[in-house]
Design a protein around this motif. Sequence first.
Motif, PDB file in Angstrom:
ATOM      1  N   SER A  51       0.844  -1.199   0.000  1.00  0.00           N
ATOM      2  CA  SER A  51       0.000   0.000   0.000  1.00  0.00           C
ATOM      3  C   SER A  51       0.875   1.242   0.000  1.00  0.00           C
ATOM      4  N   ILE A  52       0.232   2.364  -0.359  1.00  0.00           N
ATOM      5  CA  ILE A  52       0.925   3.658  -0.306  1.00  0.00           C
ATOM      6  C   ILE A  52       1.367   3.941   1.130  1.00  0.00           C
ATOM      7  N   ASP A  53       0.529   3.571   2.080  1.00  0.00           N
ATOM      8  CA  ASP A  53       0.886   3.799   3.483  1.00  0.00           C
ATOM      9  C   ASP A  53       2.210   3.129   3.828  1.00  0.00           C
ATOM     10  N   GLU A  54       2.389   1.886   3.358  1.00  0.00           N
ATOM     11  CA  GLU A  54       3.651   1.202   3.632  1.00  0.00           C
ATOM     12  C   GLU A  54       4.815   1.924   2.970  1.00  0.00           C
ATOM     13  N   TRP A  55       4.566   2.421   1.770  1.00  0.00           N
ATOM     14  CA  TRP A  55       5.623   3.156   1.060  1.00  0.00           C
ATOM     15  C   TRP A  55       5.995   4.404   1.846  1.00  0.00           C
ATOM     16  N   ILE A  56       4.984   5.108   2.316  1.00  0.00           N
ATOM     17  CA  ILE A  56       5.242   6.319   3.107  1.00  0.00           C
ATOM     18  C   ILE A  56       6.068   5.986   4.343  1.00  0.00           C
ATOM     19  N   GLU A  57       5.688   4.913   5.032  1.00  0.00           N
ATOM     20  CA  GLU A  57       6.404   4.562   6.253  1.00  0.00           C
ATOM     21  C   GLU A  57       7.849   4.166   5.962  1.00  0.00           C
ATOM     22  N   ARG A 107       9.749   7.215   5.384  1.00  0.00           N
ATOM     23  CA  ARG A 107      10.033   7.903   6.633  1.00  0.00           C
ATOM     24  C   ARG A 107      11.263   7.291   7.331  1.00  0.00           C
ATOM     25  N   ASP A 165       7.076  14.601   9.035  1.00  0.00           N
ATOM     26  CA  ASP A 165       5.663  14.250   9.181  1.00  0.00           C
ATOM     27  C   ASP A 165       4.796  15.101   8.259  1.00  0.00           C
ATOM     28  N   ALA A 182       2.739  13.677   5.056  1.00  0.00           N
ATOM     29  CA  ALA A 182       1.276  13.807   5.041  1.00  0.00           C
ATOM     30  C   ALA A 182       0.824  14.401   3.712  1.00  0.00           C
ATOM     31  N   LYS A 198       1.405  11.816   0.888  1.00  0.00           N
ATOM     32  CA  LYS A 198       0.382  10.780   0.863  1.00  0.00           C
ATOM     33  C   LYS A 198      -0.889  11.302   0.190  1.00  0.00           C
ATOM     34  N   THR A 250      -2.545   9.550  -3.210  1.00  0.00           N
ATOM     35  CA  THR A 250      -3.786   8.778  -3.110  1.00  0.00           C
ATOM     36  C   THR A 250      -4.955   9.462  -3.789  1.00  0.00           C
TER      37      THR A 250
END
Lengths: 198, 198
Positions: free
Chosen positions: A92-98, A101, A186, A190, A193, A197
Amino acid sequence: MPTDPPTTATRAPSSHAAVGITVAAIADAALSVIRAVGVDGLTMRGVAERLGVRAPSLYHHMRNKADLLDLVARNAFDEFAADEAAYGELRSIDEWIELTRTGSLEFRAFYAAHPGLAGLMQAKATPDRDQGDGSRAALIRVQIESLTRLGVPEPRARHLFEVSARWSLAAVVANLPDDLFADGLDVFLAGLKAQLTT
Amino acid sequence: MPTDPPTTATRAPSSHAAVGITVAAIADAALSVIRAVGVDGLTMRGVAERLGVRAPSLYHHMRNKADLLDLVARNAFDEFAADEAAYGELRSIDEWIELTRTGSLEFRAFYAAHPGLAGLMQAKATPDRDQGDGSRAALIRVQIESLTRLGVPEPRARHLFEVSARWSLAAVVANLPDDLFADGLDVFLAGLKAQLTT
DNA sequence: GTAGTCTGTCTAACACCGTTAGACACTAGC
DNA sequence: GCTAGTGTCTAACGGTGTTAGACAGACTAC
């Protein structure tokens, strides 16, 4: 054209030998000088001394100090990037963002250990973006591919990656305090993301 | 302790006079040298030459080159900040975001005209954050107040302002290409807006 | 084994940098 | 006119990156 195999650096002082220092040895010596006194304290004479050699000898292996700094920056990045190989199974994009980070934070920590080195990277960040050989190029390719696999069209993925990489590098070079760096990251992620998305 | 009133800089070359150069004149000369050859090309001898004077004379008015660079950076910021007085009647976070955007772009344009000057600012950004005298301090106060007036609690407003200011400054110093800077600013401000409205 | 070439160091020096010491000219006050 | 102070000057120091040219050692060919 220097002979590469004999990487031995230390020699008897003041002997005229036909086989001596290596480009790699010079780069290593320069990096350890930087660790000791920072980039600003790096001197051609200082690097030479660490190799048991006089400064002019260095110019038989490299054109000038700028080339040396260039080489050192490249080596340092490769050393860092070698640890960062395993992207790939992002769901997921969330995993990519993390992952981005943690990567940024590690990047910052790495360069904090080499005072001033990030500034060198920055100056050389432009020309050889993606195509190429080093582990730097490989790392960049992997990150962009994992974005496209998640549905972000190619040119946009490349551009957004470049934007975030360069801004993060800028903040690393700026040597911000921990909280300012982390909180700014952060904020930036944000916004990233949101753009990824929609 | 130099006498300030006689700001005249150009003098007959090689005359021993008791009334000569001013701190302000030196700072001006340094700034124009920077405009011409960049910060890296700035030399005490070069600054002195532009004033019709020899380098050692400068040391009668300032302790060393670092102090000179410090002064120049401060002057430059004040020159910029003087144009940015009118915050105040902001009616929404969106307006604040937009004002921050245009402010950042103007800031970047200003420093692009003075190669390397932003790097000086950055080094001196930490110590004298808000309290103080210059137009820098005033500008910072106004921006934070306009945030609190819009409902953001004081410490959070101050912190988020500092985060965005330092990250923007970092990106300015990094001298990114136009599109990378503008797009990164979009990303950052999108994230900032999200953090300010929740 | 000897001659020749090539490699990689060395010493010496150059121009430039920031900075300091001390001499000297000018100005202001008495 | 003398005296004190101010602000420049010349000269120099130690440091920097860099270049020119000498020379020692190791390989190659005969």
